[in-house]
Design a protein around this motif. Structure first.
Motif, PDB file in Angstrom:
ATOM      1  N   GLY A   1       0.834  -1.193   0.000  1.00  0.00           N
ATOM      2  CA  GLY A   1       0.000   0.000   0.000  1.00  0.00           C
ATOM      3  C   GLY A   1       0.865   1.238   0.000  1.00  0.00           C
ATOM      4  N   THR A   2       0.253   2.342   0.390  1.00  0.00           N
ATOM      5  CA  THR A   2       0.949   3.612   0.360  1.00  0.00           C
ATOM      6  C   THR A   2       1.105   4.146   1.782  1.00  0.00           C
ATOM      7  OG1 THR A   2      -0.295   4.007  -1.642  1.00  0.00           O
ATOM      8  CG2 THR A   2       0.975   5.860  -0.788  1.00  0.00           C
ATOM      9  N   VAL A   3       2.308   4.665   2.047  1.00  0.00           N
ATOM     10  CA  VAL A   3       2.518   5.340   3.329  1.00  0.00           C
ATOM     11  C   VAL A   3       1.798   6.677   3.242  1.00  0.00           C
ATOM     12  CG1 VAL A   3       4.215   6.358   4.873  1.00  0.00           C
ATOM     13  CG2 VAL A   3       4.746   4.233   3.645  1.00  0.00           C
ATOM     14  N   VAL A   4       0.834   6.876   4.126  1.00  0.00           N
ATOM     15  CA  VAL A   4       0.095   8.132   4.045  1.00  0.00           C
ATOM     16  C   VAL A   4       0.472   9.096   5.154  1.00  0.00           C
ATOM     17  CG1 VAL A   4      -1.873   7.212   2.797  1.00  0.00           C
ATOM     18  CG2 VAL A   4      -1.852   7.142   5.289  1.00  0.00           C
ATOM     19  N   GLY A   5       1.290   8.645   6.070  1.00  0.00           N
ATOM     20  CA  GLY A   5       1.682   9.602   7.101  1.00  0.00           C
ATOM     21  C   GLY A   5       2.509   8.955   8.194  1.00  0.00           C
ATOM     22  N   LEU A   6       3.126   9.821   8.966  1.00  0.00           N
ATOM     23  CA  LEU A   6       3.836   9.396  10.168  1.00  0.00           C
ATOM     24  C   LEU A   6       3.183  10.152  11.307  1.00  0.00           C
ATOM     25  CD1 LEU A   6       7.475   9.891   8.850  1.00  0.00           C
ATOM     26  CD2 LEU A   6       6.283   7.721   9.148  1.00  0.00           C
ATOM     27  N   ALA A   7       2.738   9.451  12.306  1.00  0.00           N
ATOM     28  CA  ALA A   7       2.035  10.156  13.379  1.00  0.00           C
ATOM     29  C   ALA A   7       2.237   9.411  14.686  1.00  0.00           C
ATOM     30  CB  ALA A   7       0.552  10.236  13.050  1.00  0.00           C
ATOM     31  N   PRO A   8       2.178  10.147  15.779  1.00  0.00           N
ATOM     32  CA  PRO A   8       2.241   9.452  17.060  1.00  0.00           C
ATOM     33  C   PRO A   8       0.960   8.652  17.257  1.00  0.00           C
ATOM     34  CG  PRO A   8       1.937  11.801  17.394  1.00  0.00           C
ATOM     35  CD  PRO A   8       2.054  11.590  15.916  1.00  0.00           C
ATOM     36  N   CYS A   9       1.074   7.464  17.797  1.00  0.00           N
ATOM     37  CA  CYS A   9      -0.135   6.700  18.074  1.00  0.00           C
ATOM     38  C   CYS A   9      -0.062   6.124  19.474  1.00  0.00           C
ATOM     39  CB  CYS A   9      -0.320   5.582  17.045  1.00  0.00           C
ATOM     40  SG  CYS A   9       0.646   4.122  17.389  1.00  0.00           S
ATOM     41  N   ALA A  10      -1.230   5.851  20.033  1.00  0.00           N
ATOM     42  CA  ALA A  10      -1.271   5.244  21.358  1.00  0.00           C
ATOM     43  C   ALA A  10      -0.862   3.786  21.216  1.00  0.00           C
ATOM     44  CB  ALA A  10      -2.673   5.356  21.931  1.00  0.00           C
ATOM     45  N   MET A  11      -0.158   3.286  22.225  1.00  0.00           N
ATOM     46  CA  MET A  11       0.229   1.881  22.193  1.00  0.00           C
ATOM     47  C   MET A  11      -0.646   1.125  23.171  1.00  0.00           C
ATOM     48  SD  MET A  11       3.940   1.058  21.310  1.00  0.00           S
ATOM     49  CE  MET A  11       4.604   0.788  22.920  1.00  0.00           C
ATOM     50  N   ALA A  12      -0.805  -0.150  22.880  1.00  0.00           N
ATOM     51  CA  ALA A  12      -1.560  -0.980  23.807  1.00  0.00           C
ATOM     52  C   ALA A  12      -0.658  -1.361  24.962  1.00  0.00           C
ATOM     53  CB  ALA A  12      -2.062  -2.218  23.087  1.00  0.00           C
ATOM     54  N   HIS A  13      -0.495  -0.443  25.854  1.00  0.00           N
ATOM     55  CA  HIS A  13       0.412  -0.642  26.965  1.00  0.00           C
ATOM     56  C   HIS A  13      -0.213   0.042  28.163  1.00  0.00           C
ATOM     57  CE1 HIS A  13       4.197  -0.128  29.287  1.00  0.00           C
ATOM     58  NE2 HIS A  13       4.391  -1.333  28.821  1.00  0.00           N
ATOM     59  N   ALA A  14      -0.032  -0.546  29.338  1.00  0.00           N
ATOM     60  CA  ALA A  14      -0.685   0.006  30.519  1.00  0.00           C
ATOM     61  C   ALA A  14      -0.307   1.466  30.734  1.00  0.00           C
ATOM     62  CB  ALA A  14      -0.295  -0.821  31.734  1.00  0.00           C
ATOM     63  N   SER A  15       0.875   1.835  30.259  1.00  0.00           N
ATOM     64  CA  SER A  15       1.329   3.201  30.495  1.00  0.00           C
ATOM     65  C   SER A  15       0.618   4.191  29.579  1.00  0.00           C
ATOM     66  CB  SER A  15       2.825   3.276  30.235  1.00  0.00           C
ATOM     67  OG  SER A  15       3.070   3.016  28.884  1.00  0.00           O
ATOM     68  N   GLY A  16      -0.062   3.677  28.547  1.00  0.00           N
ATOM     69  CA  GLY A  16      -0.694   4.572  27.594  1.00  0.00           C
ATOM     70  C   GLY A  16       0.330   5.369  26.798  1.00  0.00           C
ATOM     71  N   LEU A  17       1.530   4.809  26.685  1.00  0.00           N
ATOM     72  CA  LEU A  17       2.617   5.476  25.972  1.00  0.00           C
ATOM     73  C   LEU A  17       2.236   5.782  24.531  1.00  0.00           C
ATOM     74  CD1 LEU A  17       5.964   3.704  26.852  1.00  0.00           C
ATOM     75  CD2 LEU A  17       5.330   6.097  27.191  1.00  0.00           C
TER      76      LEU A  17
END
Ligand code: SF4
Ligand code: SF4
Lengths: 548, 335
Positions: free
Chosen positions: A80-96
């Protein structure tokens, strides 16, 4: 065959709830409209981004380069196509949050050129490096890079493949073993060879008879390679240390690695991923995820890494009274705060929760010291003592009672008749201790800086004095007509000596401060003296929140 | 936010206490049939007193009342007080005992889970010191009709010597102190004794044993304390008995008499005030057995369990501290 099994202390038997999804074969999850692939795939390192928005990528193409020894590469999970780079929430207890590559699939799911890797033809190090470029990390727990866990090819007697899957509800490993037993064992054979093991054991809880049968059947294709061992069903038998204990009798202490005891443990999913990487040239871009709980259509799906949980959920059709979603099992899983989090390499299960399935715990009552928690603790801790010290904010004492040996398995809180959220107290105490340590570190650094400034000022003063003295001497010499040629050099020497002394002192001080976050109390912790008595002395502790 | 674990065993303090009350029923039934039916009345009085006292003190302490009353812990305490007191006490002694247990021992130390001493045992010790003669009136099994028992409890005339007898422990003790008497002769003299312990009371011992086994099966208690208590009492009394069979009663007599079985399963095992580690439990219960035996045989009271329990309660912090089990992985590997 294995002569006998060992047992670990404690453990519990919660309702397994595996039937909801265990009979459902692994189905491919449809391509989501978007993939969010975090550049942090193995917990301890973030990969360097290799793509730019607008770029077309193929399935399995490298989009992130692992950095540092613990780094593993990150790959596009479909074309596919890279449409962006962005911060995302991780599935981690810290909500990093972490940086992620957003890919819009083109629907073709077109692979890069895949070529089997002949790990026999290359040195061992090259094979490990290959696994890290395929993004292989542990798929059972913390996502630790596999190439690191394979160690140096010596000293590992026993390789363990973890098929225990002891958490309720989760069936992805069960299905994997039933359907892809040969691939798992092929991966196990590769791991066996790379780690230099003498024997390989697969541990499976005996509530998965089909998986055990399938694995045993497949094992005939690998004569002499593995023993498939049915172990008693008891949570947390799939905890790495518990499984090692059950299969080998060896107890791995907190802070120690299996390697130090000659054992190493890999999840069945990891073994299968190793097989795909070596024999098919496929990087790790998907995994099996169980969707279950309060849903109309539970199931097990092969899911691309980066698929947002919300798109996946549509497959299972959660019922209307669903109030939240858990990632992982009900014993150790976390509540998903944001449904846009992507499935990662360690995401094994999504459970839709409803008040009926997971009722809120009844109000907390005072501890009656019934000892049920201690009987359930697989780490042989005395959770009610830890609870007492945590409540009293006596973290030193909690550490002395081995707080850091707690694996947060939740067995104690599960059995407590007073409904005390014991694990929450322990997490709190641990975080307190970490915070203090950080504080200590910062204040140490500040003090070092301060002291060094003092030395510098002192040094500058002395330099000035020395210069003045030198000048005076020069003048004197001029006056007397005899020059002192060594003086210029001596002006430098005391300076160097002073700096050296200052640095040495600072180093000494740093060494004198012992790390506090260790398994065993260090000499600075006051002896185990009137500690327990303190619990008697604080009758009013419950005033604060027993009423809530 | 709610954190893991998200599931819990459907266990509660209430269910634990309810199981204890159920476990007491065989003993209570034997009590009613063999010794004094009036114990039911006492249980009722004590239960009401405990609940009222608990409610009042919670109001004073500004705490919610409903959860504490419904956890049934006060009822368990009340029942244990009744079961270790003589059954034909005037009602106000029972009330006083329960008040001491609930108000002084439990709540003044901070409520459920906080008391360092066993409430029922404090009540027993306080009352036997305050009212020694009332507290030593035990009815001989099956000789007083229910009406008389009721009169005695609710304030009828006291006809002390005519109706009260000695307990088996008491009879044995005073019997042996008369010169020339041996265990043998004492046992034959008095109608107080049954097959192995006090007449009628032996059935209570069996009832408590049955209840104790039920609690063991339900994992309400662990085996450590009952086994250590019974074994130690048997061993210590056995040693004396073997050394001088004429002067020391046999182990079975000690086990079947007095409060030994009630103590083994219901008193010593009180989780709040007892030791908690496996080894600590063994030491704690064994200590109680030794002290209780010594008081029974050489001390000033025929029954020594209550004092023994309180003495060992004092040692609990030390015992717990010194007997912390090795933590997983700290034992060295044992392949
Ligand atoms: S299970 Fe709960 S009530 Fe029992 S000792 Fe542990 S913390 Fe206390
Ligand atoms: S959460 Fe910690 S203390 Fe509780 S049972 Fe598990 S290891 Fe033991």
């Amino acid at each position: 065959m294995i002569a006998r099994l060992f047992s670990f202390h404690g453990g519990i038997k919660p309702d397994s709830h595996k039937n909801e999804s265990s009979s459902l074969p692994i189905a491919a999850a449809p391509l989501p409209p978007r993939l969010t692939i975090p550049l942090r795939q193995s917990v301890r390192s973030v990969a360097r981004c290799l793509v730019a928005p607008g770029q077309r990528v193929l399935k399995g193409e490298r989009i992130g380069a692992g950095e540092g020894p613990l780094g593993t590469d990150v790959h596009a999970s479909t074309s596919g196509t890279v449409v962006g780079l962005a911060p995302c929430a991780m599935a981690h207890a810290s909500g990093l949050n972490t940086l992620a590559v957003i890919i819009e699939p083109d629907g073709k799911d077109e692979w890069i050129e895949r070529r089997a890797f002949d790990h026999h033809a290359v040195p061992r190090e090259a094979a490990l490096r290959y696994l890290s470029t395929c993004g292989i990390v542990g798929m059972g727990g913390a996502g630790f890079p596999t190439h690191i866990k394979l160690g140096n090819g010596r000293g590992i007697e026993t390789l363990i493949i973890n098929g225990a899957e002891c958490e309720p509800w989760i069936t992805c490993d069960d299905r994997l073993m039933r359907e892809r037993a040969a691939e798992i064992l092929s991966g196990a054979a590769i791991l066996h060879e790379l780690i230099g093991a003498r024997r390989t054991l697969v541990g499976i809880e005996d509530n998965k008879p089909e998986a055990i049968r399938a694995m045993r059947e497949a094992a005939t294709g690998f004569p002499g390679l593995v023993d498939i061992v049915a172990i008693p069903t008891r949570y947390p038998a799939g905890g790495e240390k518990q499984l090692i204990r059950v299969l080998t009798g060896i107890e791995i202490a907190h802070g120690k690695l299996g390697t130090e005891f000659g054992v190493q443990c890999f999840n069945v999913g990891t073994a299968q991923a190793v097989h795909r990487a070596i024999h098919h040239g496929e990087p790790l871009v998907s995994r099996v995820v169980t969707l279950t709980g309060n849903v109309r259509h539970p199931g097990n799906y092969e899911v691309l890494v980066g698929t947002p949980v919300e798109t996946l959920l549509a497959l299972a059709a959660p019922k209307p009274d669903t109030d939240r979603y858990l990632m992982g099992g009900p014993m150790m899983g976390i509540t998903i705060a944001d449904l846009s989090v992507p499935i990662g390499k360690t995401s094994n299960c999504i459970i839709a929760a409803s008040p009926a399935l997971f009722p809120p715990p009844p109000p907390e009552l005072p501890c009656i010291r019934c000892g049920a928690c201690a009987r359930a603790c697989p780490a042989d801790l005395q959770p009610f003592e830890l609870y007492w010290f945590s409540r009293a904010k006596n973290v030193g004492k909690a550490q002395e009672y081995h707080l850091f040996d707690c694996i947060e398995c939740g067995s104690c809180a599960f059995v407590c008749p007073s409904h005390i959220p014991l694990v929450d107290y322990f997490r709190f105490s641990k975080s307190e201790i970490w915070a203090r340590e950080r504080e200590l570190k910062t204040s140490d650094q500040a003090r070092e800086r301060f002291e060094f400034r003092n030395y510098r000022q002192e040094r500058e003063k002395e330099e000035k004095a020395a210069k003045l003295a030198a000048k005076a001497a020069e003048t004197r010499a001029k006056l007397t007509g005899s020059a002192a040629p060594t003086d210029a050099a001596t002006g430098d020497d005391p300076k160097k000596a002073l700096i050296a002394a200052a640095l040495a002192r600072a180093k000494q001080q740093a060494a004198a401060i012992e790390p506090r976050n260790t398994d065993t109390p260090h000499a600075g912790v006051p002896g185990a003296s009137p500690g327990i008595a303190s619990r008697r002395e604080q009758p009013d502790l419950h005033d604060s929140d027993a009423t809530s | 936010m709610i954190h893991s674990p998200y599931i819990r065993k459907p266990a509660s303090v209430q269910s634990v206490m309810l199981a204890v009350l159920l476990a007491l029923l065989p003993g209570v039934t034997a009590y009613v049939m063999q010794v004094a039916a009036v114990v039911v009345v006492n249980l009722l009085i004590a239960t009401v007193t405990a609940l009222v006292a608990e409610a009042l003190i919670l109001t004073l302490r500004k705490r919610p009342i409903a959860p504490a009353l419904s956890d049934l812990s006060a009822v368990v305490t009340a029942w244990l007080v009744v079961l270790c007191f003589p059954p034909i006490l005037p009602w106000w002694v029972t009330v006083l005992g329960v008040l001491i247990a609930i108000v002084a021992v439990k709540h003044l130390y901070g409520g459920l889970g906080q008391n360092p001493f066993n409430p029922a045992m404090v009540a027993y010790c306080a009352m036997i010191v305050a009212f020694p003669s009332l507290m030593s009136q035990w009815p001989p099994a099956g000789q007083i009709d229910f009406q008389t028992q009721l009169d005695l409890v609710l304030g009828g005339a006291r006809q002390l010597d005519a109706i009260t007898g000695a307990t088996a422990l008491d009879a044995m003790r005073t019997g042996l102190r008369t010169s020339g008497a041996s265990v043998e002769s004492v046992l034959q003299q008095s109608g107080t004794f049954g097959a192995v312990g006090g007449r009628g009371w032996e059935w209570l011992a069996l009832g408590y044993l049955a209840g104790g086994l039920f609690m063991l099966a339900r994992r309400i208690i662990t085996w450590h304390m009952p086994v250590a208590f019974i074994a130690t009492l048997a061993v210590v009394s056995g040693i004396f008995w073997l050394a001088e069979p004429a002067h020391f009663a046999p182990p079975l007599f000690h086990l079947a008499s007095g409060g030994a079985m009630l103590a083994a399963f219901f008193i010593v095992t009180d989780p709040v005030s007892g030791a908690t580690t496996p080894r600590g439990k063994l030491i704690f219960a064994a200590g109680i057995a030794v002290i209780a035996y010594l008081i029974r045989v050489f001390g000033a009271f025929p029954e020594g369990i209550a004092f023994a329990v309180l003495l060992m309660n004092l040692c609990v912090p030390l015992i717990d501290m010194k007997t912390q089990p090795a933590v997983f992985g700290h034992r060295g590997s044992r392949p």
